[in-house]
Every structure is written in C-alpha cells, then in structure tokens.
Design an enzyme around this catalytic site. Sequence first.
Site, mmCIF file in Angstrom:
data_model
loop_
_atom_site.group_PDB
_atom_site.id
_atom_site.type_symbol
_atom_site.label_atom_id
_atom_site.label_comp_id
_atom_site.label_asym_id
_atom_site.label_seq_id
_atom_site.Cartn_x
_atom_site.Cartn_y
_atom_site.Cartn_z
ATOM 1 N N ARG A 50 -14.722 7.582 -24.450
ATOM 2 C CA ARG A 50 -15.376 8.219 -25.592
ATOM 3 C C ARG A 50 -14.895 7.639 -26.923
ATOM 4 N NH1 ARG A 50 -15.443 14.684 -23.878
ATOM 5 N NH2 ARG A 50 -16.461 14.363 -21.890
ATOM 6 N N ASP B 276 -9.544 20.449 -29.906
ATOM 7 C CA ASP B 276 -9.714 19.138 -30.521
ATOM 8 C C ASP B 276 -8.814 19.095 -31.760
ATOM 9 O OD1 ASP B 276 -11.827 18.738 -28.710
ATOM 10 O OD2 ASP B 276 -13.296 19.534 -30.139
ATOM 11 N N ASP C 116 -14.249 15.692 -32.348
ATOM 12 C CA ASP C 116 -15.548 15.969 -31.733
ATOM 13 C C ASP C 116 -16.526 16.416 -32.813
ATOM 14 O OD1 ASP C 116 -14.453 15.240 -29.345
ATOM 15 O OD2 ASP C 116 -14.726 17.181 -28.349
ATOM 16 N N ASP D 95 -8.069 18.202 -25.528
ATOM 17 C CA ASP D 95 -9.504 17.964 -25.414
ATOM 18 C C ASP D 95 -9.848 16.737 -26.262
ATOM 19 O OD1 ASP D 95 -12.016 18.425 -24.398
ATOM 20 O OD2 ASP D 95 -12.577 19.849 -25.926
HETATM 21 CA CA CA Z 1 -14.065 19.334 -27.700
#
Ligand code: CA
Length: 430
Positions: free
Chosen positions: A303, A208, A251, A247
């Site tokens: 997301r 991330d 997050d 990714d």
């Molecule tokens: Ca992640």
Amino acid sequence: MRVRHLASAAALLGALCVPAQAQARDIGRDTLPAHDGWAAHGTGTTGGAAADDAHVYTVTDRAGLVRALDGGSDTPKIIKIAGTVDANTDDDGGRLDCADYATGGYDLKKYLAAYDPRTWGTARPSGPQEEARRASAARQAERVELAVGSHTTLVGLGSSAVLKGASLRVDGAHNVIVRNLDLRDAYDCFPAWQPNTGGLGDWKAAYDNLWLRGATHVWVDHVTASDRGHLDEDEPSCFGRNYLRHDGLLDITNGSDLVTVSWSRFADHDKAMLIGNSDTATGDRGRLRVTLHHNEFEAVVQRAPRVRFGQVHVYNNRYVVPDDAHDHRYALGVSTESAVHAENNAFTTPGHVEAADLVKSWNGTALHATGTLFNGYPVDLLDIHNAYNSGSERDLTADVGWTPALHGPIDSARQADREVARGAGAGRIR
Ligand code: CA
C-alpha cells in the site's frame, strides 16, 4: 530543598525555552504554495494561518495538545509540538501501558484460547473475552485518538518533535496542515481477531498514525510516519498470522478529497497508505483526489499507496526495499475505478524483488506509469505488469482518463531519488 529547587528550574526552562534551531523560521503560518498538488485546488489550503495570537500554542505533553486541539473545533489555530508528546499518558503525564488499559478480565492467553479457529470456528468472536477486549480498547482509544478540526495547523518545532502512540483523526474537517512531525508507533494494545478476513482470518489493529476521513483540503508535508519503537515483524504469530499492532500510516477514506502529501517519509510498516477503503463505497467516486510527491517509502510491505476511485498523482517518490526485508508485497495497488498517474518514481530493491512485484491490481483497469527507474534502469511498469502478472490479474491500460494539472516542477526520477533521500521527513524543512 536545593534539589527540588534545581528540578523546578529545569522544568521551567523546558517550558519556556525552545531549541535554538526552532527560532530560525516560524513555519506555523506557512500555507500550501499555489499549484502544489490537489490540495491547492480552488481555495487552496491555509490551515490555521488566520489564527489570532490567542490561538497559537506550543505544547509539550498530551494534556497541552488536547487543550489546544479543543475537541476538534473549527477555530483557526496553530499548534506547535516541542519535544516528544506521548499519547499513552494520563492527565498528569504519567505513562500508561497496555496493562493500565486492560479491564473486565481481558487476558491475551484467555482470548486466544477462547477464539482458536480449531475450536471456535469462523464465527465473529463474542462472549466475555471479546467484550473485555472491546472495553479495554475503548479505554486506550479515549487516550490516543485525537481529533483535528478545520482551519488547524499542527507542526513540530525544530528538528526533533515527536508525537508517539497517537492516532490523529481529521474527520469531516477541512483546511488542515500537518508538517514537520514524527508520528510514531500508533500501537494497538488490543488487536481483534477477524476470522473471515483473507481466507485464514487475520488480526486487525485499530489505529492509523493519521486518518483523513471525509476530510478536504489537507496538506501533509515533511512528516515521518513509522512503527518505530515496536515493529510488527517482531510480534509473534497467533493463529498462524502476524499479530499486527498497527493499521495504516496515513489512510485517506470516506469521501476525503483534495489532499497533497509531500516530502514525507513512510517507513518500517506493513500497510502504509490506503486511499479508499471499500469497493462498494461509491460515494468516493469523483473524490479521493490526492497528490503524492517527493515522499520516501522505505521498508514498507504494501500500500504505497493502494487506491480505489481516486485520481491520484504519484510523482518523484523514492521507494526503498532494504536487503533484509522479510516481506515485500507491492508498492502501487490498483483497485476499483482507480486512476493513478505515476511518473518519475525511483525504486531501489534487493535481488529477490522484481519490477513485476511493484504493481498489483484488484479490479483495477488502468495505470499510467512513465519515467520509472528500477535499481537505476528505466522500466515500463505497465508492460511488465501485463507480461508477468500472476494470471489472476487482468491487463491494465495506460489511459487513466485524466492528466494532472496541479503540480510543481517534476524532476527526473534520478534527481528526485537523490533529493528525497536528503530532504524528506520531519526535521528537514529548509
Ligand atoms: Ca485504517
């Protein structure tokens, strides 16, 4: 000799001088304003504002950044990034590419041949190529994963500070500020094949751009996070799935809490922001409280955010799906025990994306969504979701069980849309 003399003079200038606009205002000691979202709760968020002068750093390369981060220490510190810092570099600043990390005979062609689902089946990859992939990935992780400790402020200087290829990790730390930084292309050289993900299997990338893991009191402001440099849509399809290199952009997981994300830009990416990463992580209950305001989500597939457990206030954000978007799945993801309070957000999408495509639920039960503008027209996202959901999704109620108390002035969606387009992202602090 003369050439060498000129070169070193230029290097000296680069090390000692900063761009003129950076001198306008020192944002290094700024703290989160009172009431500005969940990160203002209790003691608020001050980052490294208490740093003594010996712990204020200006860094221009990975080695300098690593020294300043001090292994994620808790010493109050202010770190200013000048210019572009590339995490994929050696200690002397030499560029490292994927071939430099590869070890143990890792070879993508051999990896694909070894774990082809038609011959390998659905067992987890194991054996020489998977071992080589892991060993190679560990070598890249050692360069690109950078721990940010408590009482730290990390800011970009001026309007052009970039941190490339890095995965910043605020892991078990608290009181952290990240501002005015372009966090770009956290590119995984060695994605892993996961045969049991999503029925067909899927590729899993490791990094991330910014990962808050068990982190509390974090303010992310005027950050730009994107895949700029390497778009996943340009990657091939392997085993029938996009060979994803990235990714999340940001997050927020594993008991993180009290986070404000403001005036930031999330762009050119698949899975932008995950808040809560597992339905069974019941330790996240009562945590994952996050405020997202005046952010831009542009060319993001899904997301924006997807939420489990948390009370998440999503107000005055601007969402743009470009006309040439190859893929768009949803914006707001309503998952297990989430309590998303969305208000006055603006969506601009091309004709093939409908208002019913903006919300997706898995095991979620409620969503508050008011003041939404869809291509300039007011819409009720909840009614539309309940009327047009795919059938596998159950109806959502409007009662999320809380009303946000910590927030700044809330603009109309129309006004927010205009101001976010002008003011969100790195290099735009006024
Ligand atoms: Ca992640």
